[in-house]
Design an enzyme around this catalytic site. Structure first.
Site, PDB file in Angstrom:
ATOM      1  CE1 TYR A   1      -4.374   2.420   0.447  1.00  0.00           C
ATOM      2  CE2 TYR A   1      -2.664   3.048   2.333  1.00  0.00           C
ATOM      3  CZ  TYR A   1      -4.318   3.316   1.260  1.00  0.00           C
ATOM      4  OH  TYR A   1      -4.826   3.699   1.570  1.00  0.00           O
TER       5      TYR A   1
ATOM      6  CE  LYS B   1      -4.453   5.007  -1.481  1.00  0.00           C
ATOM      7  NZ  LYS B   1      -4.683   5.297  -2.910  1.00  0.00           N
TER       8      LYS B   1
HETATM    9  P1  NAP Z   1     -13.348   1.634   0.759  1.00  0.00           P
HETATM   10  O1  NAP Z   1     -14.803   2.059   2.009  1.00  0.00           O
HETATM   11  O2  NAP Z   1     -13.077   0.068   1.056  1.00  0.00           O
HETATM   12  O3  NAP Z   1     -14.330   2.180  -0.142  1.00  0.00           O
HETATM   13  C1  NAP Z   1     -13.307   1.940  -2.308  1.00  0.00           C
HETATM   14  C2  NAP Z   1     -14.419   1.803  -2.625  1.00  0.00           C
HETATM   15  O4  NAP Z   1     -13.468   1.278  -4.025  1.00  0.00           O
HETATM   16  C3  NAP Z   1     -14.956   0.158  -2.317  1.00  0.00           C
HETATM   17  O5  NAP Z   1     -16.331   0.499  -3.203  1.00  0.00           O
HETATM   18  C4  NAP Z   1     -14.708  -0.843  -3.274  1.00  0.00           C
HETATM   19  O6  NAP Z   1     -15.517  -1.946  -3.709  1.00  0.00           O
HETATM   20  C5  NAP Z   1     -13.710  -0.295  -4.135  1.00  0.00           C
HETATM   21  N1  NAP Z   1     -13.029  -0.584  -5.369  1.00  0.00           N
HETATM   22  C6  NAP Z   1     -11.766  -1.229  -5.007  1.00  0.00           C
HETATM   23  N2  NAP Z   1     -11.766  -2.108  -5.869  1.00  0.00           N
HETATM   24  C7  NAP Z   1     -11.843  -1.834  -7.557  1.00  0.00           C
HETATM   25  C8  NAP Z   1     -11.623  -2.241  -8.226  1.00  0.00           C
HETATM   26  N3  NAP Z   1     -10.974  -2.926  -8.810  1.00  0.00           N
HETATM   27  N4  NAP Z   1     -13.288  -0.719  -8.822  1.00  0.00           N
HETATM   28  C9  NAP Z   1     -13.533  -0.237  -8.785  1.00  0.00           C
HETATM   29  N5  NAP Z   1     -14.021  -0.556  -7.398  1.00  0.00           N
HETATM   30  C10 NAP Z   1     -13.147  -0.322  -6.876  1.00  0.00           C
HETATM   31  O7  NAP Z   1     -12.111   2.911   1.012  1.00  0.00           O
HETATM   32  P2  NAP Z   1     -12.276   4.527   1.375  1.00  0.00           P
HETATM   33  O8  NAP Z   1     -11.705   4.322   2.885  1.00  0.00           O
HETATM   34  O9  NAP Z   1     -13.562   5.080   1.111  1.00  0.00           O
HETATM   35  O10 NAP Z   1     -10.922   4.038   0.422  1.00  0.00           O
HETATM   36  C11 NAP Z   1     -10.771   5.309  -0.264  1.00  0.00           C
HETATM   37  C12 NAP Z   1      -9.621   6.013  -1.564  1.00  0.00           C
HETATM   38  O11 NAP Z   1      -9.437   6.434  -0.224  1.00  0.00           O
HETATM   39  C13 NAP Z   1      -8.746   5.142  -1.414  1.00  0.00           C
HETATM   40  O12 NAP Z   1      -8.016   4.811  -2.289  1.00  0.00           O
HETATM   41  C14 NAP Z   1      -8.033   4.396  -0.177  1.00  0.00           C
HETATM   42  O13 NAP Z   1      -6.315   3.778  -0.187  1.00  0.00           O
HETATM   43  C15 NAP Z   1      -8.319   5.944   0.314  1.00  0.00           C
HETATM   44  N6  NAP Z   1      -7.826   6.557   1.471  1.00  0.00           N
HETATM   45  C16 NAP Z   1      -8.249   6.213   3.010  1.00  0.00           C
HETATM   46  C17 NAP Z   1      -7.989   6.281   3.441  1.00  0.00           C
HETATM   47  C18 NAP Z   1      -8.997   5.967   4.832  1.00  0.00           C
HETATM   48  O14 NAP Z   1      -8.697   5.873   6.368  1.00  0.00           O
HETATM   49  N7  NAP Z   1      -9.735   5.453   4.641  1.00  0.00           N
HETATM   50  C19 NAP Z   1      -6.497   7.202   4.278  1.00  0.00           C
HETATM   51  C20 NAP Z   1      -5.939   7.364   3.556  1.00  0.00           C
HETATM   52  C21 NAP Z   1      -5.841   7.506   1.857  1.00  0.00           C
HETATM   53  P3  NAP Z   1     -15.178  -3.428  -3.095  1.00  0.00           P
HETATM   54  O15 NAP Z   1     -16.139  -2.898  -1.589  1.00  0.00           O
HETATM   55  O16 NAP Z   1     -16.620  -4.125  -3.304  1.00  0.00           O
HETATM   56  O17 NAP Z   1     -14.590  -3.444  -2.612  1.00  0.00           O
END
Ligand code: NAP
Length: 256
Positions: A153, A157
């Protein structure tokens, strides 16, 4: 209404941060094309945006599929005539150290988190280069600082962070009027974080959670709307002089 007349594509919009971004940008008048690999989830998000008076459409998209990127961007152009904003948000977080990460997990992480950001950025440049636009790539604090249990990861990133600068400089040099910036969320309570914790042995998860809270200067995790507001700013014309920058939204995590 900070996004009136703007057509916005957001990936991974069926859950977590992407869902919050879709709702926030629609609130500001954007027409949001919300895509996700989980079509039912993104259909639910879109139905709720439309029910509250916003404009949104749901699309099924696996962001690792190159042909699907081309088809989806073409469909948006055919339906709406332009694409103004792309938010490359979809991502996965598999845990594992530099010692115990499998090659399969490493490659899957790079495909979803990094290769797909490249594919989306390339397609968005094609669509935007005659009238400009804004591309927002969601990286992470883990694109800036290392974490022992998220080797793949971290690498993905960090790649998003520096790829964003390359794309920004290219678009500036070509005079396309396309801005490309990255957003670096800290620890935000979404299903991704909950699943990452669930994927660890209980003791390790409890220790990791305690360490997260201890390590955040404001001593709290962020909420999805904190990130959505930052994305809104970068997507809107208010940030017209910003390109190649990193917007860190992390409660002070990377300040020291
Ligand atoms: P999340 O709740 O898991 O949402 C991510 C979404 O992307 C889910 O609906 C997932 O579907 C979908 N996804 C996964 N693989 C995919 C693919 N191949 N094609 C299209 N959609 C896909 O995650 P989140 O926390 O909102 O994170 C969103 C972004 O923010 C990510 O890039 C993550 O790395 C970044 N981020 C998050 C945090 C945090 O603390 N939450 C911190 C830093 C960065 P499924 O559920 O079916 O897999």
């Amino acid at each position: 209404m900070r996004m009136t007349n703007k057509v916005v594509l957001i990936t991974g919009a069926g859950s977590g941060l992407g869902e919050a971004m879709a709702r926030r940008l629609a609130q500001e008048g954007a027409l949001v094309v919300a895509s996700d690999i989980d079509f039912a989830a993104v259909q639910g998000v879109v139905a709720s945006i439309v029910a509250s008076g916003g404009h949104a459409e749901a699309e099924h998209q696996d962001v690792t599929d190159e042909a699907r990127w081309t088809a989806l961007v073409d469909a948006v152009l055919a339906r709406h005539g332009h694409l103004d904003v792309l938010v490359n948000n979809a991502g996965i977080a598999l845990t594992g150290s530099a010692e115990d990460t499998t090659l399969a997990d490493w490659q899957r992480t790079q495909r979803v988190n990094l290769d797909a950001v490249f594919l989306g950025t390339r397609e968005a440049i094609r669509a935007m280069k005659t009238r400009g636009g804004s591309i927002v790539n969601i990286s992470s604090i883990e694109g800036i600082v290392g974490e022992p249990l998220t080797a793949a990861y971290n690498a993905s990133k960090g790649g998003v962070r520096i790829f964003t600068k390359s794309a920004a400089l290219h678009c500036a040099a070509e005079g396309y009027g396309i801005r490309v910036n990255s957003v670096h969320p800290g620890f935000i309570l979404t299903p991704m974080v909950e699943n990452a914790l669930a994927g660890m042995p209980a003791e390790q998860a409890a220790a990791f959670h305690a360490r997260i809270i201890d390590s955040i200067p404001v001593r709290a995790m962020g909420e999805p709307r904190d990130i959505a507001n930052g994305v809104l700013f970068l997507a809107s014309d208010e940030s017209r002089y910003m390109t190649g920058t990193e917007l860190v939204i992390d409660g002070g995590y990377t300040a020291r």
